[in-house]
Write a protein that holds these residues in place. Structure first.
Motif, mmCIF file in Angstrom:
data_model
loop_
_atom_site.group_PDB
_atom_site.id
_atom_site.type_symbol
_atom_site.label_atom_id
_atom_site.label_comp_id
_atom_site.label_asym_id
_atom_site.label_seq_id
_atom_site.Cartn_x
_atom_site.Cartn_y
_atom_site.Cartn_z
ATOM 1 N N GLU A 57 -49.731 27.054 -11.171
ATOM 2 C CA GLU A 57 -49.498 25.783 -10.495
ATOM 3 C C GLU A 57 -49.577 26.064 -8.990
ATOM 4 O O GLU A 57 -48.724 26.745 -8.427
ATOM 5 C CB GLU A 57 -48.109 25.261 -10.874
ATOM 6 C CG GLU A 57 -47.696 24.022 -10.132
ATOM 7 C CD GLU A 57 -46.249 23.632 -10.434
ATOM 8 O OE1 GLU A 57 -46.018 22.441 -10.634
ATOM 9 O OE2 GLU A 57 -45.367 24.523 -10.448
ATOM 10 N N LYS A 58 -50.632 25.533 -8.358
ATOM 11 C CA LYS A 58 -50.828 25.735 -6.920
ATOM 12 C C LYS A 58 -50.078 24.636 -6.179
ATOM 13 O O LYS A 58 -50.182 23.468 -6.530
ATOM 14 C CB LYS A 58 -52.316 25.680 -6.574
ATOM 15 C CG LYS A 58 -53.118 26.781 -7.232
ATOM 16 C CD LYS A 58 -54.594 26.642 -6.908
ATOM 17 C CE LYS A 58 -55.408 27.729 -7.577
ATOM 18 N NZ LYS A 58 -56.831 27.636 -7.215
ATOM 19 N N LYS A 59 -49.318 25.039 -5.153
ATOM 20 C CA LYS A 59 -48.488 24.072 -4.426
ATOM 21 C C LYS A 59 -48.586 24.311 -2.919
ATOM 22 O O LYS A 59 -49.003 25.372 -2.483
ATOM 23 C CB LYS A 59 -47.026 24.208 -4.860
ATOM 24 C CG LYS A 59 -46.792 23.923 -6.336
ATOM 25 C CD LYS A 59 -45.356 24.116 -6.715
ATOM 26 C CE LYS A 59 -44.605 22.843 -6.448
ATOM 27 N NZ LYS A 59 -43.221 22.874 -6.938
ATOM 28 N N GLU A 60 -48.156 23.279 -2.189
ATOM 29 C CA GLU A 60 -48.041 23.404 -0.742
ATOM 30 C C GLU A 60 -46.574 23.191 -0.387
ATOM 31 O O GLU A 60 -45.926 22.290 -0.916
ATOM 32 C CB GLU A 60 -48.924 22.351 -0.063
ATOM 33 C CG GLU A 60 -49.197 22.643 1.386
ATOM 34 C CD GLU A 60 -50.261 21.741 1.980
ATOM 35 O OE1 GLU A 60 -49.957 21.106 3.003
ATOM 36 O OE2 GLU A 60 -51.368 21.670 1.423
ATOM 37 N N THR A 61 -46.053 24.013 0.511
ATOM 38 C CA THR A 61 -44.651 23.886 0.919
ATOM 39 C C THR A 61 -44.509 22.746 1.919
ATOM 40 O O THR A 61 -45.497 22.249 2.467
ATOM 41 C CB THR A 61 -44.136 25.190 1.555
ATOM 42 O OG1 THR A 61 -44.834 25.405 2.782
ATOM 43 C CG2 THR A 61 -44.324 26.380 0.628
ATOM 44 N N ALA A 62 -43.287 22.361 2.184
ATOM 45 C CA ALA A 62 -43.025 21.286 3.147
ATOM 46 C C ALA A 62 -43.548 21.642 4.535
ATOM 47 O O ALA A 62 -43.910 20.755 5.312
ATOM 48 C CB ALA A 62 -41.518 21.007 3.205
ATOM 49 N N SER A 63 -43.611 22.935 4.827
ATOM 50 C CA SER A 63 -44.089 23.363 6.148
ATOM 51 C C SER A 63 -45.600 23.582 6.188
ATOM 52 O O SER A 63 -46.128 24.095 7.170
ATOM 53 C CB SER A 63 -43.365 24.641 6.574
ATOM 54 O OG SER A 63 -43.630 25.675 5.646
ATOM 55 N N GLY A 64 -46.297 23.207 5.094
ATOM 56 C CA GLY A 64 -47.752 23.297 5.081
ATOM 57 C C GLY A 64 -48.317 24.635 4.648
ATOM 58 O O GLY A 64 -49.518 24.864 4.745
ATOM 59 N N HIS B 274 -48.942 27.651 1.630
ATOM 60 C CA HIS B 274 -49.442 27.595 0.256
ATOM 61 C C HIS B 274 -48.712 28.618 -0.605
ATOM 62 O O HIS B 274 -48.404 29.713 -0.148
ATOM 63 C CB HIS B 274 -50.947 27.868 0.248
ATOM 64 C CG HIS B 274 -51.715 26.906 1.096
ATOM 65 N ND1 HIS B 274 -52.223 25.736 0.611
ATOM 66 C CD2 HIS B 274 -52.007 26.918 2.412
ATOM 67 C CE1 HIS B 274 -52.823 25.080 1.587
ATOM 68 N NE2 HIS B 274 -52.704 25.775 2.700
ATOM 69 N N MET B 275 -48.443 28.238 -1.861
ATOM 70 C CA MET B 275 -47.772 29.138 -2.807
ATOM 71 C C MET B 275 -48.183 28.746 -4.214
ATOM 72 O O MET B 275 -48.898 27.775 -4.410
ATOM 73 C CB MET B 275 -46.251 29.102 -2.622
ATOM 74 C CG MET B 275 -45.591 27.746 -2.638
ATOM 75 S SD MET B 275 -45.150 27.089 -4.259
ATOM 76 C CE MET B 275 -43.982 28.269 -4.860
ATOM 77 N N PHE B 276 -47.728 29.523 -5.193
ATOM 78 C CA PHE B 276 -48.013 29.186 -6.585
ATOM 79 C C PHE B 276 -46.860 29.589 -7.474
ATOM 80 O O PHE B 276 -46.051 30.448 -7.129
ATOM 81 C CB PHE B 276 -49.319 29.838 -7.072
ATOM 82 C CG PHE B 276 -49.292 31.345 -7.104
ATOM 83 C CD1 PHE B 276 -48.838 32.036 -8.227
ATOM 84 C CD2 PHE B 276 -49.744 32.082 -6.023
ATOM 85 C CE1 PHE B 276 -48.822 33.425 -8.251
ATOM 86 C CE2 PHE B 276 -49.729 33.474 -6.039
ATOM 87 C CZ PHE B 276 -49.270 34.142 -7.160
ATOM 88 N N ASN B 277 -46.797 28.919 -8.623
ATOM 89 C CA ASN B 277 -45.886 29.283 -9.706
ATOM 90 C C ASN B 277 -46.725 29.710 -10.892
ATOM 91 O O ASN B 277 -47.797 29.151 -11.135
ATOM 92 C CB ASN B 277 -45.022 28.089 -10.128
ATOM 93 C CG ASN B 277 -43.975 27.739 -9.098
ATOM 94 O OD1 ASN B 277 -43.375 28.601 -8.494
ATOM 95 N ND2 ASN B 277 -43.760 26.455 -8.885
ATOM 96 N N LEU B 278 -46.233 30.684 -11.641
ATOM 97 C CA LEU B 278 -46.817 31.058 -12.920
ATOM 98 C C LEU B 278 -45.892 30.515 -13.992
ATOM 99 O O LEU B 278 -44.683 30.763 -13.961
ATOM 100 C CB LEU B 278 -46.951 32.578 -13.048
ATOM 101 C CG LEU B 278 -47.457 33.100 -14.396
ATOM 102 C CD1 LEU B 278 -48.858 32.572 -14.705
ATOM 103 C CD2 LEU B 278 -47.450 34.616 -14.419
ATOM 104 N N LYS B 279 -46.469 29.740 -14.921
ATOM 105 C CA LYS B 279 -45.667 29.115 -15.973
ATOM 106 C C LYS B 279 -45.975 29.733 -17.325
ATOM 107 O O LYS B 279 -47.089 30.171 -17.587
ATOM 108 C CB LYS B 279 -45.958 27.614 -16.024
ATOM 109 C CG LYS B 279 -45.493 26.885 -14.775
ATOM 110 C CD LYS B 279 -45.677 25.391 -14.919
ATOM 111 C CE LYS B 279 -44.970 24.656 -13.802
ATOM 112 N NZ LYS B 279 -44.997 23.215 -14.016
#
Length: 111
Positions: A57-64, A66-71
């Protein structure tokens, strides 16, 4: 140096793990678990799900950043990345998990 999982106990007494790349950089970290066996199961889940693109799951933080979660197959997050400055950095982090996690050894720092 080869990639490895480090299994450790945090300051709150919970068990956690992190996946470290061969260069020593943290590429994935777990949530806290009350039982060591649960953290060990989390490591096995990362190893099992790492090669499946659909599990990221690719995401963007509130500060812009980038990060990801592995599910896992049940949709639970089993690992979270650090924050990256760019989407390409995040994508390189995913590729590093896919390459390193399945064969990474486990170093138990709780013993």
């Amino acid at each position: 140096m080869a990639a490895k999982f480090e299994l450790y106990k945090d300051n709150a007494g919970e068990f956690r793990f992190r996946l470290k790349a061969g260069n020593g950089e943290n590429i994935l970290a777990s949530e806290g678990y009350k039982a060591k066996s649960s953290a060990e199961n989390g490591i096995e889940s990362v190893k099992k799900n790492a090669s499946d693109d659909a599990r990221y799951e690719k995401k963007e933080t509130a500060s812009g950043k980038h990060m990801f979660n592995l599910k896992s197959t049940n949709g639970q997050v089993v690992g979270t990345s650090q924050s990256y400055e760019s989407a390409s950095g995040r994508d390189n982090g995913i590729e590093s998990v896919k390459k390193n996690a399945p064969d990474a050894r486990v170093e138990d720092l709780t013993a």
